[in-house]
Design a protein around this motif. Structure first.
Motif, PDB file in Angstrom:
ATOM      1  N   ALA B 363     -34.287  -3.476 -35.332  1.00 42.17           N
ATOM      2  CA  ALA B 363     -35.736  -3.640 -35.495  1.00 42.17           C
ATOM      3  C   ALA B 363     -36.176  -3.225 -36.883  1.00 42.17           C
ATOM      4  O   ALA B 363     -37.065  -3.826 -37.473  1.00 42.17           O
ATOM      5  CB  ALA B 363     -36.480  -2.818 -34.440  1.00 42.17           C
ATOM      6  N   ARG B 364     -35.538  -2.199 -37.422  1.00 44.97           N
ATOM      7  CA  ARG B 364     -35.954  -1.740 -38.749  1.00 44.97           C
ATOM      8  C   ARG B 364     -35.550  -2.726 -39.827  1.00 44.97           C
ATOM      9  O   ARG B 364     -36.201  -2.835 -40.856  1.00 44.97           O
ATOM     10  CB  ARG B 364     -35.352  -0.362 -39.045  1.00 44.97           C
ATOM     11  CG  ARG B 364     -36.120   0.740 -38.310  1.00 44.97           C
ATOM     12  CD  ARG B 364     -35.802   2.117 -38.853  1.00 44.97           C
ATOM     13  NE  ARG B 364     -34.449   2.545 -38.497  1.00 44.97           N
ATOM     14  CZ  ARG B 364     -33.535   2.892 -39.408  1.00 44.97           C
ATOM     15  NH1 ARG B 364     -33.822   2.892 -40.671  1.00 44.97           N
ATOM     16  NH2 ARG B 364     -32.333   3.254 -39.020  1.00 44.97           N
ATOM     17  N   SER B 365     -34.455  -3.474 -39.579  1.00 46.83           N
ATOM     18  CA  SER B 365     -33.988  -4.390 -40.618  1.00 46.83           C
ATOM     19  C   SER B 365     -34.715  -5.739 -40.581  1.00 46.83           C
ATOM     20  O   SER B 365     -34.547  -6.561 -41.458  1.00 46.83           O
ATOM     21  CB  SER B 365     -32.492  -4.637 -40.460  1.00 46.83           C
ATOM     22  OG  SER B 365     -32.266  -5.340 -39.238  1.00 46.83           O
ATOM     23  N   ARG B 366     -35.538  -5.965 -39.528  1.00 50.21           N
ATOM     24  CA  ARG B 366     -36.225  -7.263 -39.455  1.00 50.21           C
ATOM     25  C   ARG B 366     -37.237  -7.407 -40.593  1.00 50.21           C
ATOM     26  O   ARG B 366     -37.981  -6.464 -40.890  1.00 50.21           O
ATOM     27  CB  ARG B 366     -37.010  -7.368 -38.132  1.00 50.21           C
ATOM     28  CG  ARG B 366     -36.144  -7.406 -36.891  1.00 50.21           C
ATOM     29  CD  ARG B 366     -35.407  -8.704 -36.769  1.00 50.21           C
ATOM     30  NE  ARG B 366     -34.923  -8.885 -35.400  1.00 50.21           N
ATOM     31  CZ  ARG B 366     -33.900  -9.675 -35.073  1.00 50.21           C
ATOM     32  NH1 ARG B 366     -33.262 -10.341 -36.025  1.00 50.21           N
ATOM     33  NH2 ARG B 366     -33.539  -9.810 -33.818  1.00 50.21           N
ATOM     34  N   PRO B 367     -37.311  -8.605 -41.206  1.00 52.79           N
ATOM     35  CA  PRO B 367     -38.370  -8.816 -42.204  1.00 52.79           C
ATOM     36  C   PRO B 367     -39.761  -8.775 -41.546  1.00 52.79           C
ATOM     37  O   PRO B 367     -39.875  -8.964 -40.321  1.00 52.79           O
ATOM     38  CB  PRO B 367     -38.090 -10.209 -42.768  1.00 52.79           C
ATOM     39  CG  PRO B 367     -36.978 -10.788 -41.985  1.00 52.79           C
ATOM     40  CD  PRO B 367     -36.466  -9.793 -41.009  1.00 52.79           C
ATOM     41  N   LEU B 368     -40.820  -8.555 -42.353  1.00 54.11           N
ATOM     42  CA  LEU B 368     -42.190  -8.474 -41.833  1.00 54.11           C
ATOM     43  C   LEU B 368     -42.529  -9.727 -41.028  1.00 54.11           C
ATOM     44  O   LEU B 368     -43.125  -9.671 -39.940  1.00 54.11           O
ATOM     45  CB  LEU B 368     -43.190  -8.360 -42.997  1.00 54.11           C
ATOM     46  CG  LEU B 368     -43.129  -7.090 -43.836  1.00 54.11           C
ATOM     47  CD1 LEU B 368     -44.028  -7.236 -45.054  1.00 54.11           C
ATOM     48  CD2 LEU B 368     -43.535  -5.875 -43.008  1.00 54.11           C
ATOM     49  N   GLY B 369     -42.160 -10.883 -41.574  1.00 58.35           N
ATOM     50  CA  GLY B 369     -42.503 -12.155 -40.944  1.00 58.35           C
ATOM     51  C   GLY B 369     -41.863 -12.292 -39.571  1.00 58.35           C
ATOM     52  O   GLY B 369     -42.436 -12.926 -38.667  1.00 58.35           O
ATOM     53  N   HIS B 370     -40.679 -11.699 -39.398  1.00 59.09           N
ATOM     54  CA  HIS B 370     -40.011 -11.786 -38.102  1.00 59.09           C
ATOM     55  C   HIS B 370     -40.790 -11.017 -37.039  1.00 59.09           C
ATOM     56  O   HIS B 370     -40.988 -11.482 -35.913  1.00 59.09           O
ATOM     57  CB  HIS B 370     -38.577 -11.251 -38.212  1.00 59.09           C
ATOM     58  CG  HIS B 370     -37.771 -11.491 -36.967  1.00 59.09           C
ATOM     59  ND1 HIS B 370     -37.858 -10.660 -35.870  1.00 59.09           N
ATOM     60  CD2 HIS B 370     -36.900 -12.487 -36.639  1.00 59.09           C
ATOM     61  CE1 HIS B 370     -37.080 -11.116 -34.920  1.00 59.09           C
ATOM     62  NE2 HIS B 370     -36.474 -12.237 -35.346  1.00 59.09           N
ATOM     63  N   ILE B 371     -41.236  -9.806 -37.398  1.00 58.62           N
ATOM     64  CA  ILE B 371     -42.034  -9.013 -36.450  1.00 58.62           C
ATOM     65  C   ILE B 371     -43.322  -9.749 -36.114  1.00 58.62           C
ATOM     66  O   ILE B 371     -43.734  -9.855 -34.957  1.00 58.62           O
ATOM     67  CB  ILE B 371     -42.345  -7.616 -37.044  1.00 58.62           C
ATOM     68  CG1 ILE B 371     -41.047  -6.904 -37.389  1.00 58.62           C
ATOM     69  CG2 ILE B 371     -43.184  -6.801 -36.080  1.00 58.62           C
ATOM     70  CD1 ILE B 371     -41.241  -5.575 -38.090  1.00 58.62           C
ATOM     71  N   TYR B 372     -43.948 -10.306 -37.180  1.00 59.93           N
ATOM     72  CA  TYR B 372     -45.196 -11.070 -36.970  1.00 59.93           C
ATOM     73  C   TYR B 372     -44.948 -12.228 -36.019  1.00 59.93           C
ATOM     74  O   TYR B 372     -45.727 -12.471 -35.080  1.00 59.93           O
ATOM     75  CB  TYR B 372     -45.702 -11.592 -38.322  1.00 59.93           C
ATOM     76  CG  TYR B 372     -46.950 -12.417 -38.220  1.00 59.93           C
ATOM     77  CD1 TYR B 372     -48.201 -11.815 -38.254  1.00 59.93           C
ATOM     78  CD2 TYR B 372     -46.883 -13.802 -38.075  1.00 59.93           C
ATOM     79  CE1 TYR B 372     -49.356 -12.563 -38.144  1.00 59.93           C
ATOM     80  CE2 TYR B 372     -48.028 -14.562 -37.959  1.00 59.93           C
ATOM     81  CZ  TYR B 372     -49.270 -13.937 -37.998  1.00 59.93           C
ATOM     82  OH  TYR B 372     -50.399 -14.678 -37.883  1.00 59.93           O
ATOM     83  N   ASN B 373     -43.845 -12.927 -36.228  1.00 58.55           N
ATOM     84  CA  ASN B 373     -43.517 -14.076 -35.392  1.00 58.55           C
ATOM     85  C   ASN B 373     -43.258 -13.644 -33.946  1.00 58.55           C
ATOM     86  O   ASN B 373     -43.638 -14.323 -32.995  1.00 58.55           O
ATOM     87  CB  ASN B 373     -42.295 -14.783 -35.969  1.00 58.55           C
ATOM     88  CG  ASN B 373     -41.959 -16.047 -35.194  1.00 58.55           C
ATOM     89  OD1 ASN B 373     -42.777 -16.943 -35.082  1.00 58.55           O
ATOM     90  ND2 ASN B 373     -40.767 -16.083 -34.624  1.00 58.55           N
ATOM     91  N   SER B 374     -42.598 -12.468 -33.782  1.00 62.79           N
ATOM     92  CA  SER B 374     -42.318 -11.986 -32.427  1.00 62.79           C
ATOM     93  C   SER B 374     -43.623 -11.690 -31.688  1.00 62.79           C
ATOM     94  O   SER B 374     -43.756 -11.989 -30.498  1.00 62.79           O
ATOM     95  CB  SER B 374     -41.457 -10.720 -32.485  1.00 62.79           C
ATOM     96  OG  SER B 374     -40.282 -10.986 -33.206  1.00 62.79           O
ATOM     97  N   VAL B 398     -48.260  -5.241 -37.564  1.00 64.04           N
ATOM     98  CA  VAL B 398     -46.996  -5.207 -38.313  1.00 64.04           C
ATOM     99  C   VAL B 398     -46.987  -4.011 -39.256  1.00 64.04           C
ATOM    100  O   VAL B 398     -46.014  -3.249 -39.331  1.00 64.04           O
ATOM    101  CB  VAL B 398     -46.796  -6.527 -39.085  1.00 64.04           C
ATOM    102  CG1 VAL B 398     -45.626  -6.406 -40.062  1.00 64.04           C
ATOM    103  CG2 VAL B 398     -46.591  -7.685 -38.129  1.00 64.04           C
ATOM    104  N   SER B 399     -48.124  -3.813 -39.967  1.00 66.38           N
ATOM    105  CA  SER B 399     -48.162  -2.707 -40.929  1.00 66.38           C
ATOM    106  C   SER B 399     -48.048  -1.365 -40.219  1.00 66.38           C
ATOM    107  O   SER B 399     -47.418  -0.433 -40.728  1.00 66.38           O
ATOM    108  CB  SER B 399     -49.449  -2.774 -41.748  1.00 66.38           C
ATOM    109  OG  SER B 399     -50.561  -2.397 -40.941  1.00 66.38           O
ATOM    110  N   TYR B 400     -48.619  -1.279 -39.000  1.00 65.80           N
ATOM    111  CA  TYR B 400     -48.538  -0.009 -38.267  1.00 65.80           C
ATOM    112  C   TYR B 400     -47.117   0.234 -37.755  1.00 65.80           C
ATOM    113  O   TYR B 400     -46.625   1.372 -37.763  1.00 65.80           O
ATOM    114  CB  TYR B 400     -49.527  -0.028 -37.104  1.00 65.80           C
ATOM    115  CG  TYR B 400     -49.486   1.256 -36.298  1.00 65.80           C
ATOM    116  CD1 TYR B 400     -49.843   2.475 -36.887  1.00 65.80           C
ATOM    117  CD2 TYR B 400     -49.068   1.255 -34.970  1.00 65.80           C
ATOM    118  CE1 TYR B 400     -49.788   3.652 -36.157  1.00 65.80           C
ATOM    119  CE2 TYR B 400     -49.009   2.432 -34.238  1.00 65.80           C
ATOM    120  CZ  TYR B 400     -49.379   3.628 -34.835  1.00 65.80           C
ATOM    121  OH  TYR B 400     -49.311   4.773 -34.117  1.00 65.80           O
TER     122      TYR B 400
END
Lengths: 434, 424
Positions: B363-374, B398-400
């Protein structure tokens, strides 16, 4: 005592026993009234001749430019200026009938001037005939529905062809002009006959005919406006169109009436008949119809603007497409409504004929601009490559305007300027705005 | 009182109010009025059964100023109507943020027209202009005429009663500067009318209100309190009854009900029109894939889109949204131990897949866009939240999440020196 009843005996008694109205300071002198409303034998005749010469020159210049720049441009200008002078004559006919319909007393002194102006309608009917040429020639630049090739490719025009076709158009226009001519001649002839006999029965006859006359007038003017002006854009329609033309016509008529009254008064005539009160009332009517015109024009505009449906907005599209026509639209808004509204809202200028005449002259120009705005940007593609203001627009304004002025000033040289023996004349003489 | 007729019963009852002269015709009245005007009287009036032409001039009355008042009020109505519409429809809460809600405008799109568009405003401007001009004309006229006037000393005169039928009167007020009882009486007597009648105020008239009037006024006022009291009670009381609908149009209108086979609205049985092919609804054009999808050129973005600015306020917004939407499963700290997870484990729910801890290596290695997409579209057994959370709020979450992850990996050097003692 019988007051204001339509009983011939009553009218006769009232006339015979007419007393100077003891409620007012000035007492009219009947002999003086007859003297001051004598025909303008020399003045009006020479004005009529000069106007006819100027008009003929204007028409010739228009025809010359027709040879040079094409007949579609010529007939478009002709239609513009023809509907202009005709509207003023129609306004006069409305005014005459309205006075009889409402049994108005205040206006008796100025009614004859309106009768003269309405009396031009038979002459103007002859000048309508040239407008049949573009219809039978099928000039697409004037009435596109008259062009068989355009109609063959246009399904909507095929559906409308049962109404919009040359023979039916001619028949309808013939009916309009016959009705208007008969009405205008009737009211002028009866009124002139009363000068000789003083028979109050004639007044009752005119009052009786004013009601059906008004009905016929409303229908014919509406249909004429639709046929002659709205059908320039045969796809488009507006149910308020007839009233729009009518409202502008009355603005034009009251403006001309104020000017004619001013000129007659300055010719040492009708000193008692044309008082400050009469100018005031004509000014009020001009003001009222300026507001009415704005109300009607805006009612048409706002509904189309709000619905924003292409088949309706198509009429305003070319009128807001370039700076020239946007300028004309804004000039109409401010020049045909805002400025005259502010200029005429006070009683001060309405009671001073010198000031009223300035406003009236301006309004006559604005009424022309209104019809220019209606006629010139309408119709088929020819409008796009023609200059927005053509020499023939001006030349034919002078031409048809000259003919019109000649036509209504000619009888002023031969007939009395006021209905001298009208039974209600004393009301007009003693009338005051409270 | 030489020459003054004293036929009125109250003639000697009170103070002298003025002198009344009667005339037979409007002509005589106008002639008399001219003389009174020329004599310099100011406080006097004429009374006639109908409007008399020329009386204004004969009395020396200047033209009324009412038209100017009407014009001014009409002008105010015109400008006021324009400002009202501009304020209510073309300004919103954000334009004047300090204002209380009930004074704020509400900019609302109507028929796709501009919020402030003159053609649509003109009918209202017209109405407000006419309204204020008409008020000015009616109330201005009443005020300038001192109306309504319930009583005048002239009511004491018997002969004055014929003023509404066939008699014409001049009344000179005793308060006029030029008024002198003897002199004015003889002057008025020589005007060709009747002998002047002295008008006195009615001293014998009772000053107290009649008892019946008092009682009925009191009853009427008491009754007027009932409707506001009923309304006031209804506003504070609770009830299990449904509301009274005075206008029931909304209850009875045509509508499409769930499970209904076909709607009567359109021939194809639908209740609304499908979007025409090749069109995009207002606000639905999503060309900016970075902001809307978290992707740049098909790859997950590693930066925030330009629409958002990362600051404390933004991250706090993310925290608030995270605690609403994410914490039930992922837990307030993001360790995958939320209340839903705890309940599922306690109930031993079959097939339960525990939520991911946001702090594990993947989870920590995911790019920002991946978390946003999830968040937008869901991942594995997690459902999509794109329909419930706006794009900006998703980026805030995402930022939080990044802040949460950082909090679990930080060492002492990352803590500002002044708050380090609090950690012990």
């Amino acid at each position: 005592m019988c007051r204001r009843k339509c009983d011939p005996n009553c009218v006769r008694n009232k006339q015979e026993t007419q007393q100077p109205n003891n409620m007012t300071a000035h007492t009219p002198d009947k002999q003086a009234v007859t003297a001051e409303s004598q025909p303008l034998s020399n003045g009006a005749a020479s004005v009529s001749r000069i106007a006819l010469v100027i008009g003929a020159i204007g028409l010739i210049v228009g025809v010359v430019f027709g040879f040079r720049d094409g007949w579609e441009v010529f007939f478009r200008s002709y239609l513009l200026n023809y509907s202009y002078v005709l509207s003023i004559a129609l306004g006069a006919l409305f005014f005459v009938m309205l006075q009889h319909l409402t049994r108005a007393g205040w206006s008796v002194g100025i009614r004859r001037l309106a009768e003269f102006i309405a009396g031009t309608i038979p002459v103007l009917g002859v000048f309508f005939i040239p407008l049949l040429i573009p219809i039978f020639q099928g000039m697409a630049g004037v009435y596109e529905w008259s062009n068989a090739e355009i109609v063959a490719e246009d399904e909507l025009l095929q559906h409308k062809a049962s109404y919009l076709n040359a023979p039916f158009f001619v028949a309808r226009c013939a009916v309009y002009f016959i009705i208007w001519s008969l009405l205008a001649r009737y009211f002028l002839r009866k009124s002139l006959a009363q000068d000789a006999t003083g028979d109050p029965k004639l007044t009752l006859d005119m009052m009786w005919w004013s009601a059906p006359g008004m009905l016929l007038y409303a229908l014919t003017v509406t249909f004429f406006a639709v046929d002659a002006l709205m059908s320039l854009n045969p796809h488009w329609f507006s149910t308020i169109w007839g009233v729009y033309y009518f409202s502008g016509a009355l603005v034009g008529f009251f403006s001309l009436l104020a000017i004619v009254m001013h000129v007659v008064r300055n010719s040492q005539r009708m000193g008692q008949l044309l008082t400050r009160e009469h100018f005031h009332d004509v000014g009020k009517l001009a003001f009222g119809f300026v507001v009415f015109w704005a109300y009607i024009a805006f009612s048409q505009y706002m509904l189309i603007w709000y619905a924003n449906i292409p088949e309706e907005t198509v009429w305003f599209q070319p009128r807001q497409a370039d700076n020239w026509w946007i300028g004309v639209s804004l000039l109409l808004l401010f020049g045909h409504f805002v400025a005259p509204f502010l200029a005429l809202v006070s009683r001060y200028p309405k009671r001073r004929s010198g000031l009223l005449v300035i406003a009236a002259g301006w309004l006559l120009l604005m009424h022309w601009l209104d019809l220019y705005y209606i006629v010139i940007p309408s119709g088929h593609a020819v409008a796009e490559h023609a200059a927005p203001l053509h020499v023939s627009d001006i030349a034919l304004f002078v031409g048809l305007g000259g003919v019109f002025v000649a036509a209504f000033t000619r009888p002023m040289a031969r007939h009395a300027l006021a209905p001298q023996r009208d039974p209600w004349l004393h009301e007009s003489l003693t009338f005051e705005n409270v | 009182m030489s020459g003054v007729k004293t036929d009125s019963p109250n003639a000697t009852a009170g103070r002298l109010e003025g002198l009344l002269v009667e005339f037979d015709s409007p002509t005589a009245l106008v002639a008399a009025a001219e003389q009174i005007r020329d004599a310099g009287y100011r406080r006097w009036d004429t009374h006639t059964p109908f409007p008399v032409h020329g009386i204004d001039e004969a009395m020396g009355i200047r033209p009324t100023r009412l038209p100017f008042i009407v014009f001014l009020l009409g002008f105010i109505g015109c400008i006021g109507g324009l400002v009202l519409q501009w304020w209510t429809n073309a300004t919103g809460a954000s334009d004047f943020p300090g204002l209380p809600t009930f004074l704020q405008g509400y900019n609302y799109l109507i028929s796709g027209k501009p919020e402030f568009s003159l053609p649509a405003n003109i009918p209202v401007i017209f109405e407000t202009t006419v309204l204020l001009a008409a008020f000015a004309a009616v109330f201005g006229m009443l005020a300038m005429n001192n109306l309504p006037k319930h009583h005048t000393a002239l009511f004491a005169s018997e002969r004055f009663r014929r003023v509404t039928t066939d008699r014409f009167f001049v009344y000179v007020d005793a308060a006029d500067a030029k008024f002198d009882e003897g002199q004015t009486t003889s002057f008025l007597g020589g005007l060709g009318g009747s002998q002047p009648e002295a008008i006195h105020d009615i001293a014998s008239s009772p000053s107290a209100l009649p008892g019946g009037l008092k009682v009925s006024t009191l009853i009427l006022i008491s009754l007027l309190f009932i409707p506001p009291l009923v309304i006031a009670r209804a506003r504070v009381a609770k009830s299990n009854e449904p509301r009274i609908h005075i206008i029931q149009d909304m209850d009875n209108q045509e509508r499409f009900k769930a499970q209904q086979a076909a709607s009567a609205f359109f021939a194809d049985g639908r209740a609304s029109r499908p979007q025409p092919e090749g069109t995009v609804a207002r606000g639905d054009l999503r060309f900016d894939t970075h902001y809307y999808e978290g992707k740049i050129g098909g790859e997950y973005a590693t930066t925030y889109p330009e629409q958002v600015t990362i600051n404390e306020q933004f991250i706090r917004r993310g925290q608030e949204r995270f605690n609403v939407y994410c914490a039930p499963c992922h837990g307030l700290g993001g360790a995958g131990n939320g209340t839903v997870n705890a309940t599922a484990l306690r109930l031993e729910t079959a097939g339960w897949i525990a939520p991911t801890s946001l702090h594990d290596q993947l989870a920590r290695s995911r790019p920002l866009g991946h978390i946003y997409n999830s968040i937008s579209n869901g991942i594995r057994s997690m459902p999509p939240y794109g329909d419930q959370i706006s794009p900006t709020d998703r980026w805030a979450i995402v930022s939080y999440i990044r802040a949460l992850q950082f909090s679990q990996q930080a060492d002492l050097d990352d803590v500002p020196p002044e708050v380090r003692p609090e950690l012990r």
